[in-house]
Design a protein around this motif. Structure first.
Motif, PDB file in Angstrom:
ATOM      1  N   GLN A 171      -2.741   0.062   4.415  1.00 42.98           N
ATOM      2  CA  GLN A 171      -3.057   0.376   3.030  1.00 42.98           C
ATOM      3  C   GLN A 171      -4.094  -0.564   2.433  1.00 42.98           C
ATOM      4  O   GLN A 171      -4.805  -0.194   1.488  1.00 42.98           O
ATOM      5  CB  GLN A 171      -1.769   0.317   2.192  1.00 42.98           C
ATOM      6  N   ASP A 172      -4.207  -1.790   2.960  1.00 43.40           N
ATOM      7  CA  ASP A 172      -5.188  -2.715   2.398  1.00 43.40           C
ATOM      8  C   ASP A 172      -6.608  -2.218   2.596  1.00 43.40           C
ATOM      9  O   ASP A 172      -7.493  -2.442   1.744  1.00 43.40           O
ATOM     10  CB  ASP A 172      -5.015  -4.107   3.016  1.00 43.40           C
ATOM     11  N   VAL A 173      -6.857  -1.507   3.708  1.00 46.12           N
ATOM     12  CA  VAL A 173      -8.198  -0.961   3.935  1.00 46.12           C
ATOM     13  C   VAL A 173      -8.515   0.120   2.910  1.00 46.12           C
ATOM     14  O   VAL A 173      -9.620   0.170   2.348  1.00 46.12           O
ATOM     15  CB  VAL A 173      -8.294  -0.395   5.369  1.00 46.12           C
ATOM     16  N   LEU A 174      -7.555   0.986   2.639  1.00 43.04           N
ATOM     17  CA  LEU A 174      -7.757   2.040   1.651  1.00 43.04           C
ATOM     18  C   LEU A 174      -7.920   1.457   0.248  1.00 43.04           C
ATOM     19  O   LEU A 174      -8.741   1.942  -0.550  1.00 43.04           O
ATOM     20  CB  LEU A 174      -6.575   3.018   1.683  1.00 43.04           C
ATOM     21  N   GLU A 175      -7.142   0.428  -0.056  1.00 45.08           N
ATOM     22  CA  GLU A 175      -7.265  -0.210  -1.364  1.00 45.08           C
ATOM     23  C   GLU A 175      -8.611  -0.890  -1.519  1.00 45.08           C
ATOM     24  O   GLU A 175      -9.215  -0.865  -2.600  1.00 45.08           O
ATOM     25  CB  GLU A 175      -6.131  -1.212  -1.558  1.00 45.08           C
ATOM     26  N   ALA A 176      -9.112  -1.497  -0.449  1.00 38.84           N
ATOM     27  CA  ALA A 176     -10.430  -2.137  -0.509  1.00 38.84           C
ATOM     28  C   ALA A 176     -11.519  -1.092  -0.745  1.00 38.84           C
ATOM     29  O   ALA A 176     -12.467  -1.321  -1.520  1.00 38.84           O
ATOM     30  CB  ALA A 176     -10.698  -2.897   0.784  1.00 38.84           C
ATOM     31  N   ALA A 177     -11.401   0.058  -0.097  1.00 32.12           N
ATOM     32  CA  ALA A 177     -12.379   1.125  -0.305  1.00 32.12           C
ATOM     33  C   ALA A 177     -12.320   1.637  -1.733  1.00 32.12           C
ATOM     34  O   ALA A 177     -13.364   1.952  -2.340  1.00 32.12           O
ATOM     35  CB  ALA A 177     -12.129   2.269   0.683  1.00 32.12           C
ATOM     36  N   ALA A 178     -11.117   1.734  -2.300  1.00 30.51           N
ATOM     37  CA  ALA A 178     -10.979   2.191  -3.683  1.00 30.51           C
ATOM     38  C   ALA A 178     -11.602   1.185  -4.649  1.00 30.51           C
ATOM     39  O   ALA A 178     -12.255   1.563  -5.629  1.00 30.51           O
ATOM     40  CB  ALA A 178      -9.503   2.405  -4.010  1.00 30.51           C
ATOM     41  N   ARG A 187     -12.935   8.349   0.595  1.00 30.94           N
ATOM     42  CA  ARG A 187     -12.014   7.474   1.325  1.00 30.94           C
ATOM     43  C   ARG A 187     -11.430   8.206   2.530  1.00 30.94           C
ATOM     44  O   ARG A 187     -11.277   7.628   3.608  1.00 30.94           O
ATOM     45  CB  ARG A 187     -10.874   7.003   0.406  1.00 30.94           C
ATOM     46  N   PHE A 188     -11.115   9.479   2.323  1.00 32.52           N
ATOM     47  CA  PHE A 188     -10.543  10.226   3.435  1.00 32.52           C
ATOM     48  C   PHE A 188     -11.567  10.431   4.544  1.00 32.52           C
ATOM     49  O   PHE A 188     -11.258  10.243   5.724  1.00 32.52           O
ATOM     50  CB  PHE A 188     -10.028  11.582   2.940  1.00 32.52           C
ATOM     51  N   CYS A 189     -12.787  10.825   4.186  1.00 25.12           N
ATOM     52  CA  CYS A 189     -13.804  11.142   5.199  1.00 25.12           C
ATOM     53  C   CYS A 189     -14.302   9.903   5.928  1.00 25.12           C
ATOM     54  O   CYS A 189     -14.547   9.952   7.143  1.00 25.12           O
ATOM     55  CB  CYS A 189     -14.975  11.874   4.541  1.00 25.12           C
TER      56      CYS A 189
END
Length: 278
Positions: A171-178, A187-189
């Motif tokens: 989740q930290d990677v997704l949060e960083a992208a956000a 974020r999904f692509c």
């Protein structure tokens, strides 16, 4: 310690394979005590006959459509099921349920739905003044019919496997992208989907092998193979249908085995390069 397992694999897997290779070199009618060695005659007959193109074409269309449809729809369903909403557990069970159902039962139920005279779909279409397509009698529609049913039955498997991949994602990677300003679609692509490459690779291999060996639904919904004569179903029809040509059927089975072996080898050789395991 491994010898008992190896012996069982050799006896129940490799021994029948080698026996089938031998049978494919025979002109043998099922049930007959006599057989004539013809070498590669059965293979030459298959590839030079007019049926080879239709059988291989139906196999390719069915495999590509079912694998692609199951994975694409399964991924979309997995993304929806990954949301924290009430009833998500029940929805996951409902999506996965068709996968564990009997293929014979699924085929019989959907055959009743698609029946152009007595089916539920024809009844609905007549209610709005439309004629029902001849799903069973038209070869093109018959192939489309079994594709729809097979995708419906197997998309739950792809959805659950993709859902496991989504939930194990850091989740930290997704949060960083956000935090960097990436929206949900981006974020999904650019983040989620590349991280799902091991899951996609696993599903690609398993779904491909499963689709190439699909039999029960095709047998129930189109018993004579009207436009749905895939390799495995054609092998069944030649051996246990009106022909009883066991040797010719064995040759078609070996062709299917070589197709499976080639497709798996190509995926391991080239597709795995695109997989990111870390």
């Amino acid at each position: 310690m491994a010898l008992p397992n190896l012996a069982l694999i050799g006896f129940f897997t490799y021994r029948p394979l080698l026996a089938n290779m031998y049978y494919s070199t025979l002109d043998w009618t099922l049930g007959s005590t006599d057989a004539t060695v013809v070498g590669f005659g059965n293979y030459m007959e298959f590839f030079t006959s007019g049926d080879a193109g239709s059988v291989l074409g139906a196999t390719a269309i069915f495999t590509l459509a079912t694998v692609g449809g199951s994975m694409v729809v399964g991924l979309l369903v997995a993304v929806a099921l990954n949301q924290k909403i009430p009833g998500s557990t029940l929805a996951r069970s409902a999506v996965f349920a068709p996968y564990v159902l009997s293929g014979v039962g699924v085929g019989m139920v959907w055959l009743f739905i698609f029946d152009p005279v007595y089916g539920v779909l024809s009844w609905v279409l007549r209610g709005v003044g439309l004629a029902s397509p001849q799903w069973i009698n038209d070869p093109d529609l018959a192939l489309l019919m079994v594709i729809i049913v097979y995708v419906w039955k197997n998309l739950g498997y792809c959805a659950i496997v993709y859902l496991a991949g989504l939930q194990s994602m850091p989740q930290d990677v997704l949060e960083a992208a956000a935090l960097d300003g990436a929206g949900p679609l981006r974020r999904f692509c650019l983040v989620s989907f590349p991280l799902l490459s091991p899951t996609t690779f696993f599903l690609l291999i398993t779904s491909l092998l499963s689709s190439l060996q699909a039999f029960d639904i095709i047998k129930i919904m189109t018993p004579t193979g009207n436009g749905t004569g895939t390799l495995i179903f054609e092998a069944y029809l030649q051996a246990f249908g009106a022909y009883n040509r066991a040797g010719y059927s064995a040759a078609i089975s070996i062709v299917l085995f070589l197709v499976l072996l080639t497709m798996t080898g190509l995926q391991l050789r080239f597709v795995e390069r695109k997989v990111h395991y870390a």
